[in-house]
Enzyme design. Structure first.
Site, PDB file in Angstrom:
ATOM      1  N   GLU A 167      -8.479  -4.904  -2.056  1.00  0.00           N
ATOM      2  CA  GLU A 167      -9.519  -3.911  -1.890  1.00  0.00           C
ATOM      3  C   GLU A 167      -9.238  -2.685  -2.718  1.00  0.00           C
ATOM      4  O   GLU A 167      -8.074  -2.329  -2.945  1.00  0.00           O
ATOM      5  CB  GLU A 167      -9.612  -3.519  -0.424  1.00  0.00           C
ATOM      6  CG  GLU A 167      -9.962  -4.716   0.434  1.00  0.00           C
ATOM      7  CD  GLU A 167     -10.622  -4.362   1.735  1.00  0.00           C
ATOM      8  OE1 GLU A 167     -10.299  -3.298   2.279  1.00  0.00           O
ATOM      9  OE2 GLU A 167     -11.462  -5.150   2.182  1.00  0.00           O
ATOM     10  N   SER A 179       1.924   6.434  -4.107  1.00  0.00           N
ATOM     11  CA  SER A 179       2.411   6.807  -2.774  1.00  0.00           C
ATOM     12  C   SER A 179       3.437   5.786  -2.286  1.00  0.00           C
ATOM     13  O   SER A 179       3.221   4.584  -2.388  1.00  0.00           O
ATOM     14  CB  SER A 179       1.218   6.820  -1.808  1.00  0.00           C
ATOM     15  OG  SER A 179       1.669   7.027  -0.502  1.00  0.00           O
ATOM     16  N   GLY A 207      -0.560  -2.297  -0.042  1.00  0.00           N
ATOM     17  CA  GLY A 207       0.743  -2.537  -0.670  1.00  0.00           C
ATOM     18  C   GLY A 207       1.612  -1.306  -0.791  1.00  0.00           C
ATOM     19  O   GLY A 207       1.163  -0.171  -0.629  1.00  0.00           O
ATOM     20  N   GLU A 208       2.902  -1.557  -1.027  1.00  0.00           N
ATOM     21  CA  GLU A 208       3.890  -0.505  -1.284  1.00  0.00           C
ATOM     22  C   GLU A 208       4.153  -0.540  -2.803  1.00  0.00           C
ATOM     23  O   GLU A 208       4.844  -1.444  -3.305  1.00  0.00           O
ATOM     24  CB  GLU A 208       5.163  -0.796  -0.480  1.00  0.00           C
ATOM     25  CG  GLU A 208       6.413  -0.067  -0.926  1.00  0.00           C
ATOM     26  CD  GLU A 208       6.274   1.446  -1.069  1.00  0.00           C
ATOM     27  OE1 GLU A 208       6.093   2.124  -0.051  1.00  0.00           O
ATOM     28  OE2 GLU A 208       6.354   1.944  -2.222  1.00  0.00           O
ATOM     29  N   SER A 243       4.940   9.040   2.102  1.00  0.00           N
ATOM     30  CA  SER A 243       4.299   8.868   3.393  1.00  0.00           C
ATOM     31  C   SER A 243       5.355   9.160   4.466  1.00  0.00           C
ATOM     32  O   SER A 243       6.238   8.341   4.699  1.00  0.00           O
ATOM     33  CB  SER A 243       3.823   7.411   3.426  1.00  0.00           C
ATOM     34  OG  SER A 243       2.946   7.199   4.450  1.00  0.00           O
ATOM     35  N   LEU A 244       5.292  10.330   5.073  1.00  0.00           N
ATOM     36  CA  LEU A 244       6.382  10.788   5.953  1.00  0.00           C
ATOM     37  C   LEU A 244       6.142  10.341   7.404  1.00  0.00           C
ATOM     38  O   LEU A 244       6.937   9.596   7.971  1.00  0.00           O
ATOM     39  CB  LEU A 244       6.485  12.323   5.859  1.00  0.00           C
ATOM     40  CG  LEU A 244       7.612  12.977   6.630  1.00  0.00           C
ATOM     41  CD1 LEU A 244       8.971  12.530   6.125  1.00  0.00           C
ATOM     42  CD2 LEU A 244       7.487  14.508   6.574  1.00  0.00           C
ATOM     43  N   ASN A 245       5.117  10.869   8.018  1.00  0.00           N
ATOM     44  CA  ASN A 245       4.583  10.354   9.301  1.00  0.00           C
ATOM     45  C   ASN A 245       5.461  10.539  10.535  1.00  0.00           C
ATOM     46  O   ASN A 245       5.124  10.022  11.609  1.00  0.00           O
ATOM     47  CB  ASN A 245       4.232   8.858   9.198  1.00  0.00           C
ATOM     48  CG  ASN A 245       3.327   8.589   8.020  1.00  0.00           C
ATOM     49  OD1 ASN A 245       2.472   9.406   7.714  1.00  0.00           O
ATOM     50  ND2 ASN A 245       3.531   7.492   7.335  1.00  0.00           N
ATOM     51  N   CYS A 261      -7.787   5.730   4.889  1.00  0.00           N
ATOM     52  CA  CYS A 261      -6.355   5.447   4.768  1.00  0.00           C
ATOM     53  C   CYS A 261      -5.879   4.523   5.875  1.00  0.00           C
ATOM     54  O   CYS A 261      -6.155   4.755   7.045  1.00  0.00           O
ATOM     55  CB  CYS A 261      -5.567   6.741   4.882  1.00  0.00           C
ATOM     56  SG  CYS A 261      -5.593   7.654   3.382  1.00  0.00           S
ATOM     57  N   CYS A 276      -9.124   4.708  -5.235  1.00  0.00           N
ATOM     58  CA  CYS A 276      -7.898   4.307  -4.538  1.00  0.00           C
ATOM     59  C   CYS A 276      -7.703   2.811  -4.793  1.00  0.00           C
ATOM     60  O   CYS A 276      -8.592   2.004  -4.499  1.00  0.00           O
ATOM     61  CB  CYS A 276      -8.046   4.586  -3.041  1.00  0.00           C
ATOM     62  SG  CYS A 276      -6.645   4.003  -2.079  1.00  0.00           S
ATOM     63  N   ASN A 318      -6.882   7.014  11.319  1.00  0.00           N
ATOM     64  CA  ASN A 318      -8.132   6.270  11.196  1.00  0.00           C
ATOM     65  C   ASN A 318      -8.007   5.031  12.078  1.00  0.00           C
ATOM     66  O   ASN A 318      -7.147   4.189  11.833  1.00  0.00           O
ATOM     67  CB  ASN A 318      -8.368   5.886   9.735  1.00  0.00           C
ATOM     68  CG  ASN A 318      -8.645   7.112   8.892  1.00  0.00           C
ATOM     69  OD1 ASN A 318      -9.516   7.913   9.225  1.00  0.00           O
ATOM     70  ND2 ASN A 318      -7.885   7.295   7.828  1.00  0.00           N
ATOM     71  N   CYS A 334       4.044  -0.647   8.574  1.00  0.00           N
ATOM     72  CA  CYS A 334       3.802   0.614   9.291  1.00  0.00           C
ATOM     73  C   CYS A 334       2.918   0.314  10.502  1.00  0.00           C
ATOM     74  O   CYS A 334       1.937  -0.434  10.387  1.00  0.00           O
ATOM     75  CB  CYS A 334       3.114   1.634   8.388  1.00  0.00           C
ATOM     76  SG  CYS A 334       4.081   2.028   6.929  1.00  0.00           S
ATOM     77  N   CYS A 343      -1.072   0.931  10.524  1.00  0.00           N
ATOM     78  CA  CYS A 343      -1.810   0.534   9.326  1.00  0.00           C
ATOM     79  C   CYS A 343      -2.349  -0.887   9.454  1.00  0.00           C
ATOM     80  O   CYS A 343      -1.613  -1.820   9.778  1.00  0.00           O
ATOM     81  CB  CYS A 343      -0.878   0.627   8.125  1.00  0.00           C
ATOM     82  SG  CYS A 343      -1.619  -0.026   6.624  1.00  0.00           S
ATOM     83  N   CYS A 399       0.901  -6.232   2.462  1.00  0.00           N
ATOM     84  CA  CYS A 399       2.005  -5.280   2.346  1.00  0.00           C
ATOM     85  C   CYS A 399       3.151  -5.727   3.251  1.00  0.00           C
ATOM     86  O   CYS A 399       2.904  -6.138   4.385  1.00  0.00           O
ATOM     87  CB  CYS A 399       1.546  -3.889   2.754  1.00  0.00           C
ATOM     88  SG  CYS A 399       2.841  -2.634   2.526  1.00  0.00           S
TER      89      CYS A 399
END
Ligand code: SF4
Length: 367
Positions: free
Chosen positions: A109, A212, A180-181, A235-237, A353, A122, A311, A133, A136, A129
């Site tokens: 996507e 990212s 993906g990473e 991406s800290l989170n 996201c 994006c 989201n 996470c 996600c 991935c």
């Protein structure tokens, strides 16, 4: 393995069917030279590069700068194909989510987010991935495979073509924050970055491309050494090691403390800041104490913070925090660091996201 084309008067190679032709999109100059073979002068390779990436021809038969015999020979084995649009989902806020088919039948996507002052594309770097996470949707797919450099830039070229976007336009931004990473597919991501940034080709400034990462420490060092590289977002989170390990299991391998060390030694260019992305999960990582710990973690780094209220999605066991809580968190961070709240885009079509998982919403037929 590249197959060079044979160019001899009167010779015509057996034509491959459309599906059997290999796309030249994603090849750099030395690889294009190998396609043309040793008997062609270097300027022919430049002409081919120019046609693929500056002119962005849809069909190799459109390359009028090449002699017909050479063009036909290339056409017998190669194409300028981009990923194919399987579906497009349109959001009420103008965001478009594209489901794109790859040559092996897999899909990824990409999303276009038009705004008043800029357009952001994006893109994905992997099918699925492996990072897992917990907030996600893409993580639920696992990893299917890495994308090639051609498949990565193909997403950009396709969305530019579909929407009449020009790279020379400073409105255009590219973020590698889709599926993906990216740093687990770094070679392809760097090759794609060189092609996107080449001033004789697609010519998007590295200042307008962001990659990212969830924090793959050794790959951050490698990225920092690359001559052509996008800006870096992390991406800290979470604000503690323990909390991050729960939300982002990758942290069990690359600890938060190591990640912060890697950020401190990352070679920022004069115009660059690190970006930290922080997904706020209601009642989990969005307290005032979390915000204060984030400020302490990022002290002395040249950085900014983007906050994203979760989201929601099916199978995601967290809640979106209230606007009031998001504002409270932002106020604490903003007292010390530039801190922005990212407006959710395309939530209604699962384009925001962490929502990319080929979820079917209302289908828009693409002609
Ligand atoms: S947030 Fe990014 S790194 Fe984490 S699972 Fe989703 S796609 Fe992978």
């Amino acid at each position: 393995m590249l197959q060079s084309v044979k160019i001899e008067d009167g010779e015509s190679a057996p034509a491959a069917s459309q599906a059997e032709r290999t796309s030249l999109i994603g090849l750099e100059l030395p690889e294009l030279a190998a396609v043309l073979g040793p008997n062609q002068p270097a300027f022919r390779t430049r002409q081919l590069f120019d046609a693929l990436y500056r002119q962005q021809v849809a069909d190799l038969s459109e390359i009028s700068s090449l002699p017909i015999s050479l063009r036909n020979q290339i056409l017998s084995c190669y194409s300028a194909d981009l990923p194919a649009i399987e579906h497009r989902y349109d959001s009420s806020d103008g965001t478009k989510r594209y489901l794109l088919g790859l040559c092996d039948g897999r899909t990824v996507e990409a999303v276009l987010m038009p705004e008043e002052t800029r357009d952001t594309i994006c893109i994905s770097s992997q099918v699925g991935c492996p990072v897992d996470c917990k907030f996600c949707l893409t993580a639920l797919m696992g990893l299917e495979r890495n994308l090639t450099a051609g498949e990565i830039i193909g997403q950009v070229l396709l969305i530019m073509r579909e929407n009449g976007l020009k790279a020379a336009d400073t409105r255009l931004n590219v973020v590698m924050m889709g599926m993906g990473e990216p740093l687990l597919n770094l070679d392809a991501v760097l090759k794609a970055s060189r092609l996107l940034c080449d001033s004789t080709g697609i010519a998007i400034s590295p200042k307008r491309i962001t990659v990212s990462t969830s924090g793959i420490v050794p790959k951050m060092d490698e990225l920092g050494r690359a001559a052509v590289r996008p800006k870096l977002a992390i991406s800290l989170n979470a604000s503690t090691e323990e909390q991050r390990q729960e939300l982002m299991p990758i942290t069990r391998k690359y600890h938060l403390a190591e990640l912060m060390d890697a950020c401190r030694r990352y070679p920022l260019r004069t115009w660059e800041k690190l970006t930290f992305e922080y997904v706020l999960l209601g009642g989990v990582n969005d307290s005032d104490a979390d915000a204060k710990r984030v400020v302490r973690l990022l002290a002395n780094l040249n950085c900014k913070v983007n906050l994203i209220a979760l989201n929601p999605g099916p199978g995601i066991p967290f809640e979106t925090p209230s606007d009031h809580r998001v504002a409270g968190f932002q106020a604490i961070v903003k007292a010390s660091l530039p801190c922005f709240v990212r407006k959710p885009r395309g939530r209604d079509i699962f384009a925001a996201c962490g929502q990319l998982k080929r979820v079917n919403t209302e289908l828009v037929q693409v002609e």
